[in-house]
Design a protein around this motif. Structure first.
Motif, PDB file in Angstrom:
ATOM      1  N   ALA A   7      17.880  57.995  54.962  1.00 18.33           N
ATOM      2  CA  ALA A   7      17.204  57.947  56.263  1.00 18.33           C
ATOM      3  C   ALA A   7      16.021  58.920  56.297  1.00 18.33           C
ATOM      4  O   ALA A   7      14.966  58.608  56.857  1.00 18.33           O
ATOM      5  CB  ALA A   7      18.183  58.247  57.389  1.00 18.33           C
TER       6      ALA A   7
ATOM      7  N   GLU B  57      17.238  50.155  60.555  1.00 16.65           N
ATOM      8  CA  GLU B  57      18.387  50.702  59.846  1.00 16.65           C
ATOM      9  C   GLU B  57      19.462  49.642  59.740  1.00 16.65           C
ATOM     10  O   GLU B  57      19.895  49.077  60.750  1.00 16.65           O
ATOM     11  CB  GLU B  57      18.946  51.928  60.570  1.00 16.65           C
ATOM     12  CG  GLU B  57      20.108  52.551  59.839  1.00 16.65           C
ATOM     13  CD  GLU B  57      20.646  53.801  60.525  1.00 16.65           C
ATOM     14  OE1 GLU B  57      21.651  54.353  60.029  1.00 16.65           O
ATOM     15  OE2 GLU B  57      20.073  54.227  61.537  1.00 16.65           O
TER      16      GLU B  57
ATOM     17  N   GLN C 264      22.856  48.562  59.786  1.00 18.56           N
ATOM     18  CA  GLN C 264      24.091  49.130  60.322  1.00 18.56           C
ATOM     19  C   GLN C 264      25.162  48.051  60.363  1.00 18.56           C
ATOM     20  O   GLN C 264      24.859  46.878  60.616  1.00 18.56           O
ATOM     21  CB  GLN C 264      23.876  49.683  61.723  1.00 18.56           C
ATOM     22  CG  GLN C 264      22.942  50.859  61.752  1.00 18.56           C
ATOM     23  CD  GLN C 264      22.794  51.424  63.154  1.00 18.56           C
ATOM     24  OE1 GLN C 264      22.721  50.690  64.130  1.00 18.56           O
ATOM     25  NE2 GLN C 264      22.731  52.739  63.238  1.00 18.56           N
TER      26      GLN C 264
END
Length: 157
Positions: A14, A30, A32
């Protein structure tokens, strides 16, 4: 290597993604999963090992970004036991990278890319893969110049 109780405020991958986004002005997405991984490093490694062993494809949370508006995609991930994390495999199954230029980056604990580059190319055969970058996760903070130089080379190819 992280200890059994370590909890990172922000992951190494990240951090790299945020720097790349800042350098390029690009959007961040991102990957997820619907089910969160444990905050504890050691517990996460146990879950990761189980997912890899059974070739899991975890369900992704949220909506995938509309990739049609991008020509270049910086795709980053950690390396899990020398491989792509199952969540990245889930993303690649759902996303269409055909015709995209892909700059692949990863963080690892010593294995480099492992088999991730080969796995990515197999799952996105119609993408054009550009120069890749791997950085030892714990060295990300000390690799900023290396990351900046890589981004510059990718953008100015």
């Amino acid at each position: 290597m992280p200890g059994g109780t370590e909890v990172l405020e922000i992951g190494h991958t990240a951090k790299m993604a945020q720097l790349i986004s800042a350098l390029t002005g690009g959007d961040l997405y991102e990957i997820q999963t619907e089910k969160n991984y444990p905050a504890n490093y050691r517990e996460t490694t146990r879950v990761a090992e189980d997912e890899l062993r059974c070739d899991a494809k975890p369900m992704l949370a949220g909506t995938l970004p509309d990739l049609s508006k991008y020509d270049l995609i910086f795709l980053g991930h950690p390396i899990w036991w020398g491989k792509l994390p199952p969540a990245v495999n889930s993303f690649l199954s759902a996303a269409n990278l055909s015709g995209k230029e892909v700059a692949h980056f990863c963080t690892h604990a010593g294995s480099g890319f492992g088999t991730s580059d080969r796995e990515l190319r197999a799952q996105a055969p119609n993408a054009q893969f550009l120069e890749s970058l791997s950085v030892v996760g714990t060295e990300v903070d000390h690799a900023m110049v290396q990351i900046e130089n890589w981004v510059w080379r990718v953008l100015n190819r």
